[in-house]
Design a protein around this motif. Structure first.
Motif, PDB file in Angstrom:
ATOM      1  N   PHE A   1     -13.296  71.160  20.466  1.00 53.07           N
ATOM      2  CA  PHE A   1     -13.713  70.982  19.075  1.00 53.07           C
ATOM      3  C   PHE A   1     -15.213  71.260  18.934  1.00 53.07           C
ATOM      4  O   PHE A   1     -15.659  71.847  17.940  1.00 53.07           O
ATOM      5  CB  PHE A   1     -13.380  69.581  18.586  1.00 53.07           C
ATOM      6  CG  PHE A   1     -11.915  69.359  18.301  1.00 53.07           C
ATOM      7  CD1 PHE A   1     -11.234  70.184  17.421  1.00 53.07           C
ATOM      8  CD2 PHE A   1     -11.219  68.320  18.917  1.00 53.07           C
ATOM      9  CE1 PHE A   1      -9.881  69.980  17.147  1.00 53.07           C
ATOM     10  CE2 PHE A   1      -9.879  68.107  18.644  1.00 53.07           C
ATOM     11  CZ  PHE A   1      -9.208  68.935  17.770  1.00 53.07           C
ATOM     12  N   ALA A   2     -15.988  70.853  19.933  1.00 46.64           N
ATOM     13  CA  ALA A   2     -17.431  71.101  19.888  1.00 46.64           C
ATOM     14  C   ALA A   2     -17.734  72.593  19.961  1.00 46.64           C
ATOM     15  O   ALA A   2     -18.659  73.082  19.296  1.00 46.64           O
ATOM     16  CB  ALA A   2     -18.125  70.364  21.034  1.00 46.64           C
TER      17      ALA A   2
ATOM     18  N   PHE B   1     -20.069  74.055  16.946  1.00 44.83           N
ATOM     19  CA  PHE B   1     -21.373  74.640  17.257  1.00 44.83           C
ATOM     20  C   PHE B   1     -21.307  76.157  17.464  1.00 44.83           C
ATOM     21  O   PHE B   1     -22.250  76.758  17.985  1.00 44.83           O
ATOM     22  CB  PHE B   1     -21.962  73.992  18.514  1.00 44.83           C
ATOM     23  CG  PHE B   1     -22.292  72.528  18.353  1.00 44.83           C
ATOM     24  CD1 PHE B   1     -23.366  72.116  17.583  1.00 44.83           C
ATOM     25  CD2 PHE B   1     -21.521  71.561  18.976  1.00 44.83           C
ATOM     26  CE1 PHE B   1     -23.678  70.775  17.440  1.00 44.83           C
ATOM     27  CE2 PHE B   1     -21.822  70.210  18.843  1.00 44.83           C
ATOM     28  CZ  PHE B   1     -22.907  69.812  18.066  1.00 44.83           C
ATOM     29  N   SER B   2     -20.216  76.789  17.072  1.00 40.91           N
ATOM     30  CA  SER B   2     -20.055  78.224  17.302  1.00 40.91           C
ATOM     31  C   SER B   2     -21.079  79.019  16.511  1.00 40.91           C
ATOM     32  O   SER B   2     -21.508  78.635  15.413  1.00 40.91           O
ATOM     33  CB  SER B   2     -18.642  78.661  16.918  1.00 40.91           C
ATOM     34  OG  SER B   2     -18.446  78.542  15.519  1.00 40.91           O
ATOM     35  N   SER B   3     -21.463  80.159  17.050  1.00 40.71           N
ATOM     36  CA  SER B   3     -22.460  80.999  16.390  1.00 40.71           C
ATOM     37  C   SER B   3     -21.951  81.512  15.045  1.00 40.71           C
ATOM     38  O   SER B   3     -22.733  81.703  14.108  1.00 40.71           O
ATOM     39  CB  SER B   3     -22.841  82.171  17.292  1.00 40.71           C
ATOM     40  OG  SER B   3     -21.701  82.959  17.604  1.00 40.71           O
ATOM     41  N   SER B   4     -20.633  81.741  14.913  1.00 42.18           N
ATOM     42  CA  SER B   4     -20.090  82.258  13.653  1.00 42.18           C
ATOM     43  C   SER B   4     -20.265  81.247  12.523  1.00 42.18           C
ATOM     44  O   SER B   4     -20.598  81.621  11.384  1.00 42.18           O
ATOM     45  CB  SER B   4     -18.616  82.626  13.817  1.00 42.18           C
ATOM     46  OG  SER B   4     -17.861  81.519  14.276  1.00 42.18           O
ATOM     47  N   ILE B   5     -20.067  79.969  12.810  1.00 43.89           N
ATOM     48  CA  ILE B   5     -20.259  78.936  11.795  1.00 43.89           C
ATOM     49  C   ILE B   5     -21.741  78.691  11.549  1.00 43.89           C
ATOM     50  O   ILE B   5     -22.197  78.629  10.402  1.00 43.89           O
ATOM     51  CB  ILE B   5     -19.551  77.629  12.201  1.00 43.89           C
ATOM     52  CG1 ILE B   5     -18.037  77.816  12.112  1.00 43.89           C
ATOM     53  CG2 ILE B   5     -20.000  76.462  11.313  1.00 43.89           C
ATOM     54  CD1 ILE B   5     -17.225  76.608  12.527  1.00 43.89           C
ATOM     55  N   LEU B   6     -22.523  78.583  12.622  1.00 41.37           N
ATOM     56  CA  LEU B   6     -23.947  78.294  12.457  1.00 41.37           C
ATOM     57  C   LEU B   6     -24.672  79.416  11.712  1.00 41.37           C
ATOM     58  O   LEU B   6     -25.611  79.157  10.956  1.00 41.37           O
ATOM     59  CB  LEU B   6     -24.601  78.057  13.816  1.00 41.37           C
ATOM     60  CG  LEU B   6     -24.142  76.803  14.586  1.00 41.37           C
ATOM     61  CD1 LEU B   6     -24.968  76.630  15.851  1.00 41.37           C
ATOM     62  CD2 LEU B   6     -24.216  75.552  13.714  1.00 41.37           C
TER      63      LEU B   6
ATOM     64  N   GLY C   1     -22.845  69.082  26.828  1.00 39.02           N
ATOM     65  CA  GLY C   1     -22.871  69.918  28.023  1.00 39.02           C
ATOM     66  C   GLY C   1     -22.558  71.370  27.757  1.00 39.02           C
ATOM     67  O   GLY C   1     -22.044  72.072  28.640  1.00 39.02           O
ATOM     68  N   ILE C   2     -22.859  71.857  26.538  1.00 38.66           N
ATOM     69  CA  ILE C   2     -22.567  73.264  26.218  1.00 38.66           C
ATOM     70  C   ILE C   2     -23.832  73.972  25.730  1.00 38.66           C
ATOM     71  O   ILE C   2     -23.760  74.913  24.950  1.00 38.66           O
ATOM     72  CB  ILE C   2     -21.444  73.378  25.156  1.00 38.66           C
ATOM     73  CG1 ILE C   2     -21.787  72.575  23.895  1.00 38.66           C
ATOM     74  CG2 ILE C   2     -20.117  72.935  25.742  1.00 38.66           C
ATOM     75  CD1 ILE C   2     -20.783  72.773  22.777  1.00 38.66           C
ATOM     76  N   GLY C   3     -24.959  73.522  26.205  1.00 38.87           N
ATOM     77  CA  GLY C   3     -26.214  74.169  25.839  1.00 38.87           C
ATOM     78  C   GLY C   3     -27.197  73.194  25.221  1.00 38.87           C
ATOM     79  O   GLY C   3     -26.866  72.053  24.892  1.00 38.87           O
ATOM     80  N   GLU C   4     -28.421  73.676  25.044  1.00 41.40           N
ATOM     81  CA  GLU C   4     -29.487  72.808  24.550  1.00 41.40           C
ATOM     82  C   GLU C   4     -29.414  72.580  23.047  1.00 41.40           C
ATOM     83  O   GLU C   4     -29.757  71.490  22.561  1.00 41.40           O
ATOM     84  CB  GLU C   4     -30.848  73.417  24.914  1.00 41.40           C
ATOM     85  CG  GLU C   4     -31.124  73.476  26.411  1.00 41.40           C
ATOM     86  CD  GLU C   4     -32.497  74.041  26.704  1.00 41.40           C
ATOM     87  OE1 GLU C   4     -33.227  74.365  25.743  1.00 41.40           O
ATOM     88  OE2 GLU C   4     -32.836  74.161  27.894  1.00 41.40           O
TER      89      GLU C   4
END
Length: 313
Positions: free
Chosen positions: A88-89, A93-98, A286-289
């Motif tokens: 879900f995270a 936090f996906s680039s397409s949504i952001l 745990g999927i990036g900063e």
């Protein structure tokens, strides 16, 4: 075409539909884990949900039986105890949504020294059981008792100059025609017809049903005049509504009036209980900063104690 087509549509209409935001493989994957989360919640194995006939938080701690409609939402998909939280995270936090969010709130992609976005909410809207369920006409942050003058003042304060302080969306994993909006109503007070209409009026002038196919998303101003109509899930059948419902905020600057804006947004977000777990030691993704910077911005909002609720009912 302009450089900001999504923002242009949002400012003009109060909503914008983005087609094919998810790939077919992503739709299949998120449909599977959303179904799992819904099944667990219906069975009483997940304690965070929205219950029929309650429309706004706080919701009861025990789901009503299916014969009374059961649940219409699963809360806190990013909670550390959610089984498929990591997946879900990845979606939230996906680039397409952001990328769409950044356009709508008017920021450039963040760098390692600054994070303008705030992690807020990620929930799931589902079909009630055995009976249809409707939400009344409302604006998320403005009570229906507001006068025309109060409406205009609050709309201007919450979206000054048409600028958004947050982005809110519905992302469909099944065909979805549940959201009904009145285009353009995010920039004006209610008309006499709208003000005097029944709370569950089946039709208002110029209303529009937002129709989504799996993978489509609608981003909308939370203070557009809108409501939801949810058809019941067939008894014993597959899930007929699985819609990811998310929001991301814009970290407020320290200018005039920003304390009040922070308070209003804190109420809208923290009333759902996210402040009770986002600070936990096991809440890191745990999927990036960048997700951690966004989570830190939410932690800075507080726990939610004493913020109250935006709407009643």
């Amino acid at each position: 075409m302009t450089a900001t087509p999504h923002l242009d549509a949002l400012q003009r209409d109060g909503f914008v539909v983005v087609r094919n935001l998810l790939s077919p493989s992503e739709i299949s994957h998120y449909h599977t884990i959303a179904t799992k989360a819904t099944t667990k919640t219906r069975a009483g194995s997940w304690p965070h949900f929205r219950t029929v006939p309650k429309q706004f938080p706080p919701w009861p701690s025990t789901p009503p039986p299916a014969s009374e409609g059961g649940i219409w939402g699963v809360q806190h998909l990013l909670h550390p105890d959610m089984e498929d939280r990591q997946s879900f995270a990845q979606c939230y936090f996906s680039s397409s949504i952001l990328k769409v969010v950044e356009e709508l709130v008017g920021v450039q992609t963040a760098d390692s020294n600054s994070e303008p976005l705030v992690m807020e909410l990620f929930n799931l809207l589902v079909a009630p059981e055995t009976k249809d369920f409707e939400l009344r006409w409302h604006r998320d942050d403005i009570p229906e008792t507001a006068t025309a003058e109060e409406e205009l003042a609050q709309l201007a304060a919450k979206s000054p100059g048409g600028c958004q302080s947050h982005a809110q969306y519905n992302l469909a994993l099944c065909p979805d025609a549940s959201l009904i909006v009145v285009p353009g109503s995010h920039r004006r007070a209610r008309t006499d017809t709208e003000r005097n209409a029944e709370p569950y009026a089946s039709h208002l002038p110029n209303q529009l049903v937002v129709e989504l196919q799996p993978g489509d998303a609608v981003f909308y101003d939370s203070n557009i005049l809108h409501r939801g109509v949810y058809k019941a899930k067939p008894e014993g059948g597959e899930e007929t509504r699985l819609t990811l419902h998310g929001s991301l905020g814009l970290k407020a600057a320290n200018g005039a009036g920003d304390d009040e804006k922070k308070k209003v947004r804190a109420t809208a977000v923290l009333q759902h209980g996210v402040g009770g777990w986002v600070h936990r030691d096991d809440a890191a993704f745990g999927i990036g900063e960048r997700p951690e910077r966004m989570r830190a911005n939410l932690v800075a909002m507080g726990t939610g104690e004493g913020v109250g609720f935006s709407l009643q009912g």
